[in-house]
Write a protein that holds these residues in place. Sequence first.
Motif, PDB file in Angstrom:
ATOM      1  N   LEU A  99       0.987  -0.944  -0.159  1.00 23.16           N
ATOM      2  CA  LEU A  99      -0.161  -0.693  -0.215  1.00 23.16           C
ATOM      3  C   LEU A  99       1.437   1.136   0.049  1.00 23.16           C
ATOM      4  O   LEU A  99       1.030   2.275  -0.716  1.00 23.16           O
ATOM      5  CB  LEU A  99      -0.788   0.249   1.216  1.00 23.16           C
ATOM      6  CG  LEU A  99      -2.194  -0.687   0.954  1.00 23.16           C
ATOM      7  CD1 LEU A  99      -3.261  -0.580   2.487  1.00 23.16           C
ATOM      8  CD2 LEU A  99      -3.101  -0.432   0.514  1.00 23.16           C
ATOM      9  N   GLU A 100       1.518   1.131   0.595  1.00 22.04           N
ATOM     10  CA  GLU A 100       2.639   2.135   1.043  1.00 22.04           C
ATOM     11  C   GLU A 100       3.433   3.011   0.045  1.00 22.04           C
ATOM     12  O   GLU A 100       3.930   3.704  -0.609  1.00 22.04           O
ATOM     13  CB  GLU A 100       3.917   2.265   1.879  1.00 22.04           C
ATOM     14  CG  GLU A 100       4.758   2.874   2.534  1.00 22.04           C
ATOM     15  CD  GLU A 100       3.993   4.515   2.448  1.00 22.04           C
ATOM     16  OE1 GLU A 100       3.162   4.453   3.470  1.00 22.04           O
ATOM     17  OE2 GLU A 100       4.803   5.428   1.863  1.00 22.04           O
TER      18      GLU A 100
ATOM     19  N   MET B   6      -4.096  -8.577  -5.776  1.00 19.85           N
ATOM     20  CA  MET B   6      -5.807  -9.179  -6.048  1.00 19.85           C
ATOM     21  C   MET B   6      -6.707  -8.852  -4.966  1.00 19.85           C
ATOM     22  O   MET B   6      -7.882  -8.245  -4.984  1.00 19.85           O
ATOM     23  CB  MET B   6      -5.609 -11.045  -5.987  1.00 19.85           C
ATOM     24  CG  MET B   6      -4.865 -10.642  -7.639  1.00 19.85           C
ATOM     25  SD  MET B   6      -5.412 -10.642  -8.919  1.00 19.85           S
ATOM     26  CE  MET B   6      -7.774 -11.176  -8.785  1.00 19.85           C
ATOM     27  N   ARG B   7      -5.816  -8.927  -3.696  1.00 18.88           N
ATOM     28  CA  ARG B   7      -6.742  -8.653  -2.109  1.00 18.88           C
ATOM     29  C   ARG B   7      -6.732  -6.514  -2.489  1.00 18.88           C
ATOM     30  O   ARG B   7      -8.209  -6.675  -1.906  1.00 18.88           O
ATOM     31  CB  ARG B   7      -5.991  -8.968  -1.147  1.00 18.88           C
ATOM     32  CG  ARG B   7      -7.194  -8.996  -0.140  1.00 18.88           C
ATOM     33  CD  ARG B   7      -5.554 -10.046   0.494  1.00 18.88           C
ATOM     34  NE  ARG B   7      -5.137  -9.317   1.088  1.00 18.88           N
ATOM     35  CZ  ARG B   7      -3.710  -9.953   1.344  1.00 18.88           C
ATOM     36  NH1 ARG B   7      -3.260 -11.057   1.101  1.00 18.88           N
ATOM     37  NH2 ARG B   7      -2.474  -9.073   2.135  1.00 18.88           N
ATOM     38  N   LEU B   8      -6.205  -6.546  -2.637  1.00 14.47           N
ATOM     39  CA  LEU B   8      -6.577  -4.805  -3.009  1.00 14.47           C
ATOM     40  C   LEU B   8      -7.438  -4.254  -3.245  1.00 14.47           C
ATOM     41  O   LEU B   8      -8.063  -3.373  -3.342  1.00 14.47           O
ATOM     42  CB  LEU B   8      -4.863  -3.954  -2.993  1.00 14.47           C
ATOM     43  CG  LEU B   8      -4.217  -4.202  -1.487  1.00 14.47           C
ATOM     44  CD1 LEU B   8      -3.096  -3.413  -2.247  1.00 14.47           C
ATOM     45  CD2 LEU B   8      -4.349  -3.900  -0.815  1.00 14.47           C
TER      46      LEU B   8
ATOM     47  N   GLY C 295       2.378  -4.630 -10.383  1.00 14.10           N
ATOM     48  CA  GLY C 295       3.263  -5.518  -9.870  1.00 14.10           C
ATOM     49  C   GLY C 295       4.889  -5.582  -9.765  1.00 14.10           C
ATOM     50  O   GLY C 295       5.504  -5.931  -8.319  1.00 14.10           O
ATOM     51  N   TYR C 296       4.941  -6.076 -10.758  1.00 12.71           N
ATOM     52  CA  TYR C 296       6.653  -6.956 -10.965  1.00 12.71           C
ATOM     53  C   TYR C 296       7.709  -5.064  -9.871  1.00 12.71           C
ATOM     54  O   TYR C 296       8.120  -6.161  -9.427  1.00 12.71           O
ATOM     55  CB  TYR C 296       6.809  -6.852 -12.660  1.00 12.71           C
ATOM     56  CG  TYR C 296       8.069  -7.187 -12.907  1.00 12.71           C
ATOM     57  CD1 TYR C 296       7.785  -8.931 -13.210  1.00 12.71           C
ATOM     58  CD2 TYR C 296       9.015  -7.158 -12.918  1.00 12.71           C
ATOM     59  CE1 TYR C 296       9.485 -10.039 -12.878  1.00 12.71           C
ATOM     60  CE2 TYR C 296      10.446  -7.601 -13.436  1.00 12.71           C
ATOM     61  CZ  TYR C 296      10.536  -8.782 -13.546  1.00 12.71           C
ATOM     62  OH  TYR C 296      11.718  -9.194 -13.390  1.00 12.71           O
ATOM     63  N   GLU C 297       6.472  -3.997 -10.818  1.00 11.60           N
ATOM     64  CA  GLU C 297       7.605  -3.462 -10.031  1.00 11.60           C
ATOM     65  C   GLU C 297       7.776  -2.928  -8.480  1.00 11.60           C
ATOM     66  O   GLU C 297       9.008  -2.996  -7.480  1.00 11.60           O
ATOM     67  CB  GLU C 297       7.422  -1.851  -9.936  1.00 11.60           C
ATOM     68  CG  GLU C 297       8.215  -0.856 -10.714  1.00 11.60           C
ATOM     69  CD  GLU C 297       7.831   0.549 -10.845  1.00 11.60           C
ATOM     70  OE1 GLU C 297       8.499   0.906 -11.612  1.00 11.60           O
ATOM     71  OE2 GLU C 297       6.789   1.150 -10.705  1.00 11.60           O
ATOM     72  N   ILE C 298       6.491  -3.256  -8.250  1.00 12.18           N
ATOM     73  CA  ILE C 298       6.474  -3.799  -6.338  1.00 12.18           C
ATOM     74  C   ILE C 298       7.336  -4.785  -6.001  1.00 12.18           C
ATOM     75  O   ILE C 298       8.013  -4.524  -4.835  1.00 12.18           O
ATOM     76  CB  ILE C 298       4.981  -3.960  -6.537  1.00 12.18           C
ATOM     77  CG1 ILE C 298       3.764  -2.346  -6.284  1.00 12.18           C
ATOM     78  CG2 ILE C 298       4.883  -3.749  -4.944  1.00 12.18           C
ATOM     79  CD1 ILE C 298       2.160  -2.805  -5.865  1.00 12.18           C
ATOM     80  N   THR C 299       7.095  -5.802  -6.750  1.00 10.57           N
ATOM     81  CA  THR C 299       8.289  -7.030  -5.889  1.00 10.57           C
ATOM     82  C   THR C 299       9.942  -6.378  -6.224  1.00 10.57           C
ATOM     83  O   THR C 299      10.017  -6.468  -4.901  1.00 10.57           O
ATOM     84  CB  THR C 299       8.039  -7.935  -7.194  1.00 10.57           C
ATOM     85  OG1 THR C 299       6.495  -8.190  -7.127  1.00 10.57           O
ATOM     86  CG2 THR C 299       8.374  -9.166  -6.893  1.00 10.57           C
TER      87      THR C 299
ATOM     88  N   ALA D 280      -9.326   6.870  -2.212  1.00  7.14           N
ATOM     89  CA  ALA D 280      -9.503   7.229  -0.784  1.00  7.14           C
ATOM     90  C   ALA D 280      -9.579   6.082   0.420  1.00  7.14           C
ATOM     91  O   ALA D 280      -8.601   6.527   1.420  1.00  7.14           O
ATOM     92  CB  ALA D 280     -11.065   8.407  -1.087  1.00  7.14           C
ATOM     93  N   ALA D 281     -10.092   5.224  -0.020  1.00  2.00           N
ATOM     94  CA  ALA D 281     -10.603   3.651   0.597  1.00  2.00           C
ATOM     95  C   ALA D 281      -8.412   3.531   1.372  1.00  2.00           C
ATOM     96  O   ALA D 281      -8.433   2.793   2.208  1.00  2.00           O
ATOM     97  CB  ALA D 281     -11.125   3.147   0.065  1.00  2.00           C
ATOM     98  N   GLY D 282      -7.950   3.157   0.218  1.00  2.00           N
ATOM     99  CA  GLY D 282      -6.877   2.130   0.159  1.00  2.00           C
ATOM    100  C   GLY D 282      -6.283   3.933   1.025  1.00  2.00           C
ATOM    101  O   GLY D 282      -5.060   3.310   1.866  1.00  2.00           O
ATOM    102  N   GLN D 283      -5.930   5.419   0.880  1.00  2.00           N
ATOM    103  CA  GLN D 283      -5.423   5.923   1.718  1.00  2.00           C
ATOM    104  C   GLN D 283      -5.168   5.846   3.207  1.00  2.00           C
ATOM    105  O   GLN D 283      -4.968   5.556   3.891  1.00  2.00           O
ATOM    106  CB  GLN D 283      -5.653   7.503   1.444  1.00  2.00           C
ATOM    107  CG  GLN D 283      -4.779   7.943   0.257  1.00  2.00           C
ATOM    108  CD  GLN D 283      -3.695   8.500   0.135  1.00  2.00           C
ATOM    109  OE1 GLN D 283      -2.824   7.659   1.129  1.00  2.00           O
ATOM    110  NE2 GLN D 283      -2.938   8.053  -1.324  1.00  2.00           N
TER     111      GLN D 283
END
Lengths: 114, 114
Positions: B17-18, B52-54, B27-31, B80-83
Motif C-alpha cells: 500500500l505504501e 488481487m486482495r487490494l 506488480g512486477y515493479e512493486i516486487t 480514498a479507501a486505500g489511503q
Amino acid sequence: MENITEMLKGVLEGCVLEIISRGETYGYEITQQLRELGFTDVVEGTVYTITMRLEKNNLVDIKKKPSTKGPPRKFYTLNAAGQEHLEIFWKKWEFIASKINELKTKIKSKGGVI
Amino acid sequence: MENITEMLKGVLEGCVLEIISRGETYGYEITQQLRELGFTDVVEGTVYTITMRLEKNNLVDIKKKPSTKGPPRKFYTLNAAGQEHLEIFWKKWEFIASKINELKTKIKSKGGVI
DNA sequence: GATGCTATTCTGCGTTACTATATACCGGTA
DNA sequence: TACCGGTATATAGTAACGCAGAATAGCATC
C-alpha cells in the motif's frame, strides 16, 4: 486496538518466548502478561496453541505443579534451544522493524531525488 | 534474512500500500521495490495475491497500459479507501512496534522492581 | 522458430491466531 | 450437598496470509 491479529502472526510466539525467559511461568499467567502489555484481546486458547508448539519443538522444559486455585499448572522454562530461538526472533524483529521504519520515513518521491 | 515469512503476515500488504501511495506502479515493479527494501525473498506470486486482495477490497484504482517489454501492465493507484487503509496500517504498526519494543527493553526481573 | 527476458495470472499448501467449547479443580456460600 | 465463579488446560474448526511452482503472454534477437 482492534483487528491486529494478522500482524501478530509470528510475533506472538516471540513474545511468549521472551516472557518465559524472564522466569518460570504457565499458560494462564502468560496470557495475563500479554494483556498487561497491551495485547488485550489475546485469549487463553491462543497462548495454549503457542505453548503446545514450543513444547512440540522442544524449546521449553515443563514442570507440573499443584495449585491452590485450580487444576495443576504447567510451568515452562526456556531450554538452550529456546534461548537460541528467542535470540533469532529478536534478530528477525529488528531486521523487519528497521526495514518497515525505513519505508515509513523515506522521502515520498519516487525517484528519491527532488 | 531467512524464514521471516510468518512475521511478514499483515505487514507486507501495508508495505505494498505504501509503495503504491508513492505513485502509480505495477506488480512486477512493486516486487522489485520490496526486494530493494531488503525483503529479498519476496516473489511475484506473493505480490500478486496482495494486489488481487487490494483490488477485491476496492482499495486501488487500476489502469491497464501496454508495455514494450511484455504483456500489458496493470498500474495501481490508491483511492480514498486505500489511503485510509494505509493510515490505519501505520497506526497498527506503531502500536505493535511500541509494545514489542517495550517488552524487549523491559528490565528483566519478574517483579519489575529490584 | 527457438530462446530469453519481462510481466501477469493461477492454484494448492502450510503456518498461524482466533472462536467456541469442553473439561477439571478449588473455595465460598446458601 | 449443591451450586457458582475464578483458575487452568485442552481441542476442533475456521479464516487469513504468504509462498512455491507453474502456466501463459508479449516482445526482441539471434
